[in-house]
Scaffold this active site. Structure first.
Site, PDB file in Angstrom:
ATOM      1  CG  ASP A  10      33.390  39.550  32.029  1.00 31.47           C
ATOM      2  OD1 ASP A  10      34.203  40.490  32.127  1.00 31.47           O
ATOM      3  OD2 ASP A  10      32.384  39.470  32.766  1.00 31.47           O
ATOM      4  CB  SER A  11      36.250  39.308  35.475  1.00 29.09           C
ATOM      5  OG  SER A  11      35.111  40.151  35.391  1.00 29.09           O
ATOM      6  CE1 TYR A  42      39.694  37.730  36.162  1.00 24.93           C
ATOM      7  CE2 TYR A  42      39.944  38.646  33.960  1.00 24.93           C
ATOM      8  CZ  TYR A  42      39.922  37.558  34.806  1.00 24.93           C
ATOM      9  OH  TYR A  42      40.129  36.305  34.284  1.00 24.93           O
ATOM     10  N   GLY A  43      38.548  43.951  38.332  1.00 25.91           N
ATOM     11  CA  GLY A  43      38.722  45.393  38.559  1.00 25.91           C
ATOM     12  C   GLY A  43      39.551  45.717  39.780  1.00 25.91           C
ATOM     13  CB  CYS A  73      36.666  41.601  30.976  1.00 26.51           C
ATOM     14  SG  CYS A  73      37.126  42.294  32.542  1.00 26.51           S
ATOM     15  CG  ASN A  74      35.520  48.147  29.529  1.00 29.52           C
ATOM     16  OD1 ASN A  74      36.165  49.023  28.972  1.00 29.52           O
ATOM     17  ND2 ASN A  74      34.300  47.812  29.172  1.00 29.52           N
ATOM     18  CD  GLU A 153      28.661  40.529  39.873  1.00 27.19           C
ATOM     19  OE1 GLU A 153      29.056  40.000  40.903  1.00 27.19           O
ATOM     20  OE2 GLU A 153      29.427  40.994  39.000  1.00 27.19           O
ATOM     21  CB  CYS A 185      32.138  48.554  33.614  1.00 28.64           C
ATOM     22  SG  CYS A 185      31.970  47.138  34.707  1.00 28.64           S
ATOM     23  CB  THR A 186      31.015  43.595  31.581  1.00 22.64           C
ATOM     24  OG1 THR A 186      31.416  43.618  32.957  1.00 22.64           O
ATOM     25  CG2 THR A 186      32.133  43.115  30.720  1.00 22.64           C
ATOM     26  CG  HIS A 187      28.673  44.351  35.825  1.00 22.99           C
ATOM     27  ND1 HIS A 187      29.796  43.763  35.307  1.00 22.99           N
ATOM     28  CD2 HIS A 187      28.280  43.577  36.867  1.00 22.99           C
ATOM     29  CE1 HIS A 187      30.080  42.672  36.014  1.00 22.99           C
ATOM     30  NE2 HIS A 187      29.179  42.537  36.958  1.00 22.99           N
TER      31      HIS A 187
END
Ligand code: DGL
Length: 265
Positions: A10-11, A42-43, A73-74, A153, A185-187
């Site tokens: 992932d980023s 990365y987004g 990571c999306n 985050e 999204c990962t988050h």
């Protein structure tokens, strides 16, 4: 090969939501996680940069003898999946997009599907292309929601600030008539409940981590690639170590882990 680890990247540390779901789904598997904290987010990066970072990380995971690579990571899944697949030609490569789309359009219908994610993911239009290809009676409305990842985050979840930011994005007219919402999204698994509460049952909110983990487990089983030993060994690497990443890592993986700095770039 069967007893080799699964490589996940992932980023940053958000992809640990996917690593956690994989560990829950396949407790006998060893994991090598790489978070590119040096280059996140990365987004906000160009397609070229994301492809470049992803290629180097994939080489690193191949060299670590991974039996499969999961692009957690999306943003990277949106723009770098084909390149990573080419790079890691002898092993399976999974992204976090296809399993979710397959699940959503299982019953192909005239759904109005909303997608939220980073600028890179939304700009790629990959969800719309892939959904319409499988089910052209669906309509897809996408919205970039770049404030959500840093907000999560920083630990702003389930409180006034997050309620306000979420409501502000979700009330955007682009998402006015959706009946499904993909959290791309990962988050976002961490704000799944808040988003569900916002819609109060009126929209089906699709959280990808568990869908992705189930899909990968099934695929590895079909390919006879599941670990036969019970001994697991996990490694968590980042390209830039800070205490704050380690603290957040606990929050995303839901257990204490140690991050080690390593640089494949
Ligand atoms: N991992 C990214 C994603 O899922 C979110 C964070 C970033 O922008 O790097 O798209």
């Amino acid at each position: 090969m069967k007893n080799s680890p699964i490589g996940i990247f992932d980023s940053g540390i958000g992809g640990l939501t996917v690593a956690h779901a994989l560990k829950e789904q396949m407790p006998n598997e060893s994991i090598i996680y790489f978070g590119d904290t040096k280059h996140l987010p990365y987004g906000e990066k160009s397609e070229e940069s994301i492809v470049n970072f992803s290629t180097k990380i994939s080489k690193f995971l191949v060299n670590q003898n991974c039996k499969a690579i999961v692009i957690a990571c999306n943003s990277a899944s949106s723009v770098a999946f084909d390149v990573v697949k080419k790079e890691a030609k002898n092993i399976s490569v999974f992204n976090v997009i296809d399993p979710v789309i397959k699940e959503v359009v299982k019953v192909c219908a005239d759904y109005n599907i909303g997608v939220i994610g980073t600028k890179a993911t939304i700009k790629s239009n990959v969800y719309e292309h892939k959904i319409i290809k499988l089910c052209n009676s669906s309509k897809v409305s996408s919205l970039a929601t770049p404030l959500l990842a840093p907000m999560i985050e920083e630990g702003f979840i389930n409180e006034d600030i997050s309620h306000t930011v979420i409501a502000n994005y979700l009330s955007n007219k682009k998402l006015a008539n959706i009946d499904h919402l993909i959290l791309a999204c990962t988050h976002y698994p961490l704000i799944h409940q808040e988003i569900k509460d916002y819609y109060n049952g009126k929209v089906t909110v699709i959280d990808s981590a568990n869908i992705v983990a189930k899909y990968i487990a099934k695929q590895l089983e079909e390919d006879d690639l599941l670990n036969t030993r019970e001994l697991t060994e996990h490694h968590f690497y980042v390209s830039n170590y800070t205490e704050s990443f380690e603290k957040s890592a606990r929050f995303f993986f839901q257990e204490e882990i140690q991050l080690k700095e390593i640089n494949p770039h």
